[in-house]
Design a protein around this motif. Structure first.
Motif, short mmCIF file in Angstrom:
data_model
loop_
_atom_site.label_atom_id
_atom_site.label_comp_id
_atom_site.label_asym_id
_atom_site.label_seq_id
_atom_site.Cartn_x
_atom_site.Cartn_y
_atom_site.Cartn_z
N TYR A 67 47.16 33.94 61.11
CA TYR A 67 46.31 34.90 61.83
C TYR A 67 45.59 35.88 60.89
CZ TYR A 67 48.20 33.75 66.51
OH TYR A 67 48.54 33.16 67.69
N ASP A 81 37.96 28.43 62.54
CA ASP A 81 38.30 29.78 63.01
C ASP A 81 38.58 30.73 61.85
OD1 ASP A 81 38.23 29.18 65.81
OD2 ASP A 81 40.12 28.11 65.56
N ASP A 123 52.87 33.11 61.71
CA ASP A 123 51.85 34.07 62.13
C ASP A 123 50.93 34.49 60.98
OD1 ASP A 123 52.64 34.03 64.75
OD2 ASP A 123 53.44 36.07 64.81
N MET A 176 41.79 35.08 60.40
CA MET A 176 40.88 34.92 61.55
C MET A 176 39.50 35.51 61.27
SD MET A 176 42.04 33.30 64.17
CE MET A 176 40.87 33.80 65.44
N ASP A 196 48.25 24.53 64.61
CA ASP A 196 48.33 23.83 65.91
C ASP A 196 49.03 24.70 66.96
OD1 ASP A 196 47.11 21.74 64.65
OD2 ASP A 196 48.91 20.52 64.45
N ALA A 197 50.12 25.35 66.56
CA ALA A 197 50.91 26.14 67.52
C ALA A 197 50.15 27.37 68.00
CB ALA A 197 52.23 26.57 66.88
N ARG A 198 49.04 27.68 67.33
CA ARG A 198 48.24 28.86 67.70
C ARG A 198 46.83 28.48 68.17
NH1 ARG A 198 52.01 29.44 64.40
NH2 ARG A 198 53.39 31.24 64.49
N GLY A 199 46.59 27.18 68.33
CA GLY A 199 45.30 26.73 68.82
C GLY A 199 44.16 26.99 67.86
N LEU A 200 44.46 27.01 66.55
CA LEU A 200 43.42 27.34 65.56
C LEU A 200 43.00 26.10 64.77
CD1 LEU A 200 44.90 30.65 64.06
CD2 LEU A 200 43.39 30.37 66.03
N GLY A 204 45.50 28.33 73.40
CA GLY A 204 46.05 27.47 72.36
C GLY A 204 47.33 27.98 71.74
N ASN A 205 47.71 29.23 72.02
CA ASN A 205 48.96 29.76 71.49
C ASN A 205 50.15 29.07 72.16
OD1 ASN A 205 51.37 31.80 71.51
ND2 ASN A 205 50.00 32.57 69.92
N LYS A 247 53.23 36.79 58.17
CA LYS A 247 53.12 37.84 59.20
C LYS A 247 51.68 38.01 59.68
CE LYS A 247 57.43 39.32 58.82
NZ LYS A 247 58.39 39.06 59.87
N ALA A 248 51.55 38.35 60.94
CA ALA A 248 50.23 38.67 61.50
C ALA A 248 49.69 39.94 60.82
CB ALA A 248 50.36 38.88 63.01
#
Lengths: 99, 131, 111
Positions: B58, B105, B55, B61, B97-101, A41-42, B23-24
């Protein structure tokens, strides 16, 4: 050659630069925030999967786990531990870190 | 030693603060530092919103296991924010969306905002602090 | 950082006397820290110390005193979740003293 990327592909352009330069048969190891690119999904997932046809793609397991991503790794990406990291460096005659 | 509670008898002015996290969690120290600043700010009874974009999403998560990289798992600390009366947590839909989350999650309950809603929220703040 | 000998074990503490490695904590260390803080440990003290250890395990931080007070009130009742009760147990600040005895770092937001 072994290429190492440590920055998130959704934050920096270093993965893009790496994939542009990596020649067929080279290995690419994703560590630290770069591991996100190897997850389902990334936004960079398609790039990684396309690159996996010509390159060997690795991602560091402890970095995936630390980001809650251990269960979301793309097919075709090989997960390695720290020992595997050392082996990759030893197996390749040269190495480029895309800081 | 001086507990923050003793410092609350200030002016009583309440401003709208947004802490913007982009930031992650482990690759840089921004996420952890930002979280600590938010916890300290909580003592001043301000109107605090915490926003996660790019990011930064993230950071929230579920299922983080950071033993292997010998770093503290501060993702659990986001669940303490409620006890600090910080309950306005927002994430950016496009970044998810851009990270599939999806919301499922994430380790805490959040409000997912579209980009125009996020832009309005940012525009109405007195102070925006970015990490 | 300074090392202290507690019940025959070498333990590292920071410049303010807080335990550096929280996994080393045991009851002997709690008793040592309590003597340092001039606190005589009773069951009521242990209740707060154990509460703090549980809080840390769940959230990975030592709570600010305001948050501690509220959380104790929720768990142990309003007669314990107030400043008067907690300051009687830990006169120099419940967050500061009880965290030290519990082996936790100094609370965030405690300057």
């Amino acid at each position: 050659m072994l290429h190492i990327v440590n920055k998130s592909a959704t934050d920096r352009g270093s993965l893009e630069s790496c994939l542009r330069m990596a020649t067929k048969g080279s290995a690419v190891l994703l560590i630290e925030d770069a591991v996100y690119a190897a997850t389902t999904g990334n936004a960079a997932a398609a790039k990684i999967q396309a690159a996996a046809a010509d390159l060997k793609i690795y991602a560091l397991g402890p970095d995936l786990a630390a980001r809650g991503m251990a269960g979301r790794v793309l097919d075709g990406v090989n997960v390695v531990d720290y020992g595997g990291f050392v082996d990759l460096v030893a197996e390749h005659s040269n190495c480029q870190s895309w800081l | 030693m001086s507990d923050m509670d003793e410092m609350e008898d200030g002016s009583g002015i309440v401003k709208k603060f947004m802490f913007l996290n982009r930031k992650a969690p482990h690759g840089t120290v921004y996420a952890l530092e930002g979280l600590e600043v938010v916890l300290i700010t909580a003592a001043f009874d301000q109107d605090v919103s915490m926003v996660f974009t790019d990011d930064g999403v993230y950071q929230l998560m579920k299922g983080i296991d950071s033993k292997g990289i010998e770093v503290k798992d501060f993702s659990k600390t986001y669940r303490a924010l409620e006890g600090y009366d910080i309950e306005k947590l927002y994430v950016d839909q496009a970044s998810m969306d851009a990270r599939g989350l999806t919301e499922d999650d994430l380790i805490v309950d959040v409000t997912v905002l579209a980009v125009d809603e996020m832009a309005n929220l940012m525009a109405e703040q007195d102070v925006v602090i970015s990490f | 950082m300074p090392m202290v000998n507690i019940a025959g074990k070498e333990v590292e503490v920071d410049e303010e006397g807080y335990l550096v490695d929280l996994s080393q904590w045991n009851e002997d260390i709690a008793k040592y820290m309590a003597v340092e803080e001039k606190v005589e440990l009773t069951d009521s003290h242990w209740e707060v110390v154990n509460f703090l250890r549980e809080y840390y395990a769940e959230y990975q931080i030592a709570p600010a005193v305001r948050v501690l007070t509220k959380a104790i009130g929720k768990k142990l009742g309003p007669e314990k979740g107030n400043n008067k009760y907690l300051y009687e147990l830990f006169p120099y600040g419940p967050a500061k003293q009880a965290c030290k005895i519990a082996g936790l770092p100094k609370p965030t937001g405690c300057i």
